[in-house]
Design a protein around this motif. Structure first.
Motif, PDB file in Angstrom:
ATOM      1  N   PHE A 253       8.261  53.441  36.293  1.00 55.24           N
ATOM      2  CA  PHE A 253       9.298  54.440  36.015  1.00 55.24           C
ATOM      3  C   PHE A 253       8.691  55.659  35.324  1.00 55.24           C
ATOM      4  N   PHE A 254       7.601  55.416  34.608  1.00 54.23           N
ATOM      5  CA  PHE A 254       6.905  56.481  33.901  1.00 54.23           C
ATOM      6  C   PHE A 254       5.470  56.024  33.698  1.00 54.23           C
ATOM      7  N   GLU A 255       4.655  56.943  33.198  1.00 53.15           N
ATOM      8  CA  GLU A 255       3.265  56.633  32.892  1.00 53.15           C
ATOM      9  C   GLU A 255       2.969  57.098  31.475  1.00 53.15           C
ATOM     10  N   THR A 256       2.374  56.230  30.684  1.00 51.11           N
ATOM     11  CA  THR A 256       2.018  56.617  29.319  1.00 51.11           C
ATOM     12  C   THR A 256       0.529  56.889  29.230  1.00 51.11           C
ATOM     13  N   TYR A 257       0.164  57.710  28.268  1.00 48.52           N
ATOM     14  CA  TYR A 257      -1.247  58.044  28.030  1.00 48.52           C
ATOM     15  C   TYR A 257      -1.491  58.064  26.533  1.00 48.52           C
ATOM     16  N   ILE A 266       4.867  63.380  23.355  1.00 46.20           N
ATOM     17  CA  ILE A 266       5.542  64.345  24.214  1.00 46.20           C
ATOM     18  C   ILE A 266       6.064  63.606  25.440  1.00 46.20           C
ATOM     19  N   ILE A 267       7.249  63.971  25.887  1.00 43.55           N
ATOM     20  CA  ILE A 267       7.780  63.526  27.179  1.00 43.55           C
ATOM     21  C   ILE A 267       7.819  64.736  28.096  1.00 43.55           C
ATOM     22  N   LEU A 293       4.107  60.634  27.407  1.00 45.05           N
ATOM     23  CA  LEU A 293       4.881  59.868  28.388  1.00 45.05           C
ATOM     24  C   LEU A 293       5.280  60.803  29.516  1.00 45.05           C
ATOM     25  N   LYS A 294       4.760  60.520  30.711  1.00 40.91           N
ATOM     26  CA  LYS A 294       5.117  61.302  31.897  1.00 40.91           C
ATOM     27  C   LYS A 294       6.226  60.566  32.631  1.00 40.91           C
TER      28      LYS A 294
END
Length: 393
Positions: A253-257, A266-267, A293-294
């Protein structure tokens, strides 16, 4: 066998459409989407697909024709941008309420006026409540992959809902990038044949599409649409995981870094995620615990999953490449704050509206966001909820 090639985002999406080989594509040109269908038209004229390409007189007609084709039982697609999506707006609701599994690449571009052909997210954000699923892409690879994933999601019997595949105009659509493309056999296996359970041309099982539904049934129909979105989240996860097993490219659903131990987060949506990673790396090198969080899926919203990822932060910024005039900050910011309401952990959340009309956002710009968050976490600056990043005030 997969191979590495260099393509623009629009070329990659046109190639994905070719590998899907839909029954019908109806489209009208608009910058920066135009060459998606232009590239695809060469596949039609060269006999590489069996698609019926319908050239219409407007984007409203493009969606109308796509709706008609899908209702008749054809695997159907279209593509658009900006004012084209706005002109389709009336028909977007029709497509979703009829539960038609249409897939539409949306090349994000600012809405007029004044006239602007460059990227922001005002067009797709303007359509966020039309009942379509929204997948956002960071780069050409994701635009290519998400086109296949979107088709499987849309046609899933528990979803049967149209999907937008959104990617940034010019930044992705016209920029040349390396990506991995899959062979036709693998894609055909993944996407499969489209066999609708109900369609207008089924003379043995006739049914009505587009009836009049007043207060006696309208509410129930809309409640069904809302319920479908709840099921869709599980389907998105399952289909994305299946695609990951086939290709090695996994999408959630999203990708975290570097978010697990981050204090400042940051989103963000879209191509700016790549810029933000560079800012995170530079700040980490200085000992500042920054993370990212992308967001990939904006409809349906993965609320619980995001809350679990951001609750430990000391301060959070939501970056919006669209504004909500007369509202309170950008659309993503408003939603993130509402998601956090009632959550066990609620870090202070601020909004930065950025990049409207294609204005560049570079690593130093993103670093200023983290610097503000750092001061906010230390209570060295007042909480300023909505700010504009890179605008000449």
């Amino acid at each position: 066998m997969a191979k590495r090639v260099a393509l623009t985002g629009n070329e990659a999406v046109a190639l994905a459409m070719k590998q899907i080989n839909p029954d019908v594509i109806a489209a009208y040109p608009i910058t920066p989407q135009t060459d998606v269908v232009q590239y695809f038209s060469s596949f039609v004229s060269d006999g590489q697909v069996s698609t019926e390409l319908v050239r219409v007189e407007s984007e409203h007609s493009a969606m109308s024709a796509t709706i008609g084709a899908s209702a008749a039982g054809a695997r159907s697609m279209t593509a658009t941008s900006s004012q084209g999506l706005a002109l389709m707006h009336e028909m977007l609701h029709i497509a979703s309420s009829y539960r038609l599994p249409i897939v539409m690449p949306v090349v994000n571009r600012a809405l007029s006026g004044p006239i602007n052909i460059h990227c922001d997210h005002s067009d797709s954000m303007n359509a966020r409540d039309t009942g379509w699923l929204h997948l956002y892409c960071e780069n050409t690879q994701e635009a290519y992959d998400n086109t296949f994933i979107a088709m499987r999601i849309a046609e899933h019997p528990e979803v049967l809902t149209p999907v937008m595949v959104c990617y940034d105009g010019f930044i992705i659509s016209h920029a040349l990038e390396n990506l991995m493309i899959e062979d036709d056999e693998l894609i055909h296996k993944f996407v499969g044949e489209y066999n609708p359970s109900r369609f207008l041309l089924d003379l043995e099982r006739p049914y009505t599409v587009g009836p009049l539904a007043l207060y006696d049934y309208y509410f129930e129909i809309k409640r069904q649409q809302a319920e479908v979105m709840f099921h869709a989240k599980d389907v998105v996860a399952a289909v994305s995981a299946e695609y990951g097993k086939l290709t090695g490219r996994n999408y959630g659903f999203f990708e975290t870094y570097k978010l697990d131990d981050a204090e400042l987060g940051i989103i963000v949506i879209g191509s700016t995620a790549g810029t933000a990673r560079g800012a995170v790396d530079q700040l980490r090198a200085k000992g500042i615990k920054a993370g990212l969080l992308k967001l990939r899926m904006f409809r349906p919203v993965p609320r619980e999953e995001i809350i679990a990822e951001i609750g430990h932060l000391k301060a959070l910024a939501v970056l919006d490449r669209a504004d909500s005039y007369g509202g309170f900050g950008g659309p993503l910011f408003s939603e993130v704050r509402s998601w956090l309401y009632g959550a066990d952990a609620q870090p202070p959340v601020v909004n930065f509206v950025y990049g409207l009309g294609g204005r560049d956002v570079v690593i130093p710009d993103i670093i200023t966001v983290y610097q503000y968050l750092d001061k906010l976490a230390r209570k060295q600056v007042p909480l300023e909820l909505v700010q504009y990043l890179g605008v000449r005030e």
